[in-house]
Design an enzyme around this catalytic site. Structure first.
Site, PDB file in Angstrom:
ATOM      1  CB  SER A 168      14.023  11.905  29.000  1.00  0.00           C
ATOM      2  OG  SER A 168      12.810  12.049  29.692  1.00  0.00           O
ATOM      3  NE  ARG A 207      14.144  17.059  40.898  1.00  0.00           N
ATOM      4  CZ  ARG A 207      14.685  16.664  39.770  1.00  0.00           C
ATOM      5  NH1 ARG A 207      13.932  16.564  38.678  1.00  0.00           N
ATOM      6  NH2 ARG A 207      15.974  16.384  39.696  1.00  0.00           N
ATOM      7  CG  ASP A 260      13.132   4.335  31.514  1.00  0.00           C
ATOM      8  OD1 ASP A 260      12.200   4.737  32.252  1.00  0.00           O
ATOM      9  OD2 ASP A 260      13.582   5.012  30.571  1.00  0.00           O
ATOM     10  CG  HIS A 275      13.615   8.114  32.732  1.00  0.00           C
ATOM     11  ND1 HIS A 275      13.494   7.719  31.415  1.00  0.00           N
ATOM     12  CD2 HIS A 275      13.556   9.482  32.720  1.00  0.00           C
ATOM     13  CE1 HIS A 275      13.351   8.779  30.645  1.00  0.00           C
ATOM     14  NE2 HIS A 275      13.398   9.858  31.411  1.00  0.00           N
ATOM     15  CG  ASP A 276      17.597   9.950  36.811  1.00  0.00           C
ATOM     16  OD1 ASP A 276      17.008  10.584  35.910  1.00  0.00           O
ATOM     17  OD2 ASP A 276      17.660  10.350  37.990  1.00  0.00           O
TER      18      ASP A 276
END
EC number: 2.3.1.46
Length: 377
Positions: A151, A221, A317, A350-351
């Site tokens: 990232s 968040r 992602d 993405h994680d």
């Protein structure tokens, strides 16, 4: 598998000012870092790990006072793991402007004696890379065997090959991009606006008021966390599951499990992350664009790179899609650079770069075997 066990953070302070891209300078600053493994005799086996938005120097291992304090990439780094600390000397560093020990907005401003707050200078990916280079100078490391990041960390790894091309052997760029899309900048702006409009923000000087803009941090968040997950992974984990058997028919109560999860993530984040740091790091993400000085020509921007590359993306992602990774690969191939590319089929969004996917870790293990084979013997 053997783990690193307990690790200890270290500090290095600098009296020479760090010139910043903005024209400002950071004076009398400290970097917090951790190291794992042993630096070999010719100091050639160092691997730098660059962290993403809400991560830190604590990449692997645990702290003695808490066995729950596992480093954020512990599944990747350690004895016998893909980034094997029996072979490599691994360095994790907290970037300036962060809130995990290195000089940042919560630290005293030498000019006033009070916390910097919103007066902390704007920092960029390039500034972080230059600070990291100074840390390596202090450790007596002239050249990295490899630099790796996911990232935002991948952006730093790419920047290393451009700002200090002679100091990098290999660059591993994972779930990253050569710049942010308009949509990603938009997500960052909404998150920043949530923080800035929180009444407890006080124009960034909330420390003096004894408050924290938790409402804004929570929303920021929650927004960010949605972008880190794929639709498939959210559907599999939560679907339309309710918190209770009956609907409350309320616009304000939590009805769905996904709502509960996002609020939990927001509450947890607001307890440890600094609001000014969030603004600084998301803006650094926005600003990163090595092609900007080359009229948008990424191939021209990457011409100076001399490293060998591994670029990794994940099929689900959507924040940093495989298309963005392929842009980097194409630009490197245009310059006839040595580049390998892996597109991993993974449902986690993405994680995925943080998770222990066997195909993903298999690719990294094989690549680090190549890096190890190229070390002087």
């Amino acid at each position: 598998m053997v783990t690193l066990g307990h690790v200890t953070a270290q500090q290095m302070s600098f009296s020479d000012a760090l010139p910043l891209r903005s024209g400002a300078a950071l004076r009398d600053y400290t970097l917090v870092y951790e190291t794992y493994g042993t630096l070999n005799a010719d100091r050639s086996n160092a691997v730098l790990v660059c962290h993403a938005l809400n991560a830190s120097h604590h990449v692997a291992g645990t702290y003695a006072d808490s066995d729950r304090s596992e480093g954020w990439w512990d599944n990747l780094i350690g004895p016998g793991k893909p980034l094997d600390t029996n072979r490599f000397f691994v360095i994790g560093v907290n970037n300036p402007g962060s809130c995990f020990g290195s000089t940042g907005p919560t630290h005293p401003n030498p000019a006033t004696g009070r916390p910097y707050g919103a007066d902390f200078p704007v920092v960029t990916v390039e500034d972080w890379v230059d600070a990291q280079a100074r840390l390596l100078d202090g450790l007596g490391i002239e050249r990295l065997a490899a630099v790796i990041g996911g990232s935002l960390g991948g952006m730093q790894a790419l920047s290393w090959t451009l700002r200090h091309p002679a100091r990098v052997g290999h660059a591993l760029i994972i779930a990253s991009a050569p710049n942010l899309s308009a949509q990603n900048i938009a997500f960052n702006e909404v998150a920043r606006r949530a923080i800035i409009t929180d009444p407890d923000f006080h124009a960034g000087h909330f420390y003096a008021h004894g408050v924290v803009p938790k409402r804004g941090l929570r929303v920021a968040r929650m927004i960010g966390h949605i972008t880190y997950l794929s639709d498939d992974s959210m559907e599999a984990k939560f679907g339309r599951a309710l918190r209770s058997a009956e609907l409350a028919y309320s616009t304000q109560e939590i009805e769905f499990q996904i709502e509960s999860y996002l609020r939990y993530q927001g509450d947890k984040f607001s307890e440890y992350f600094d609001a000014n740091t969030y603004l600084l790091i998301t803006r650094a993400l926005d600003y990163f664009d090595p092609a900007r000085e080359f009229g948008g020509n990424l191939s021209a921007a990457l011409a100076v790179a001399r490293a060998k590359f591994l670029v990794v993306s994940f099929t689900t992602d959507w924040r940093f899609s495989p298309l963005r990774s392929r842009e980097i690969v194409k630009a490197l191939l245009d310059n006839r650079r040595d580049v390998s590319y892996a597109e991993i089929a993974a449902p986690h969004g993405h994680d995925a770069f943080l998770l222990d996917d066997p195909r993903y870790h298999g690719v990294l293990r094989a690549y680090f075997e190549r890096v190890a084979q190229e070390l002087p013997r």
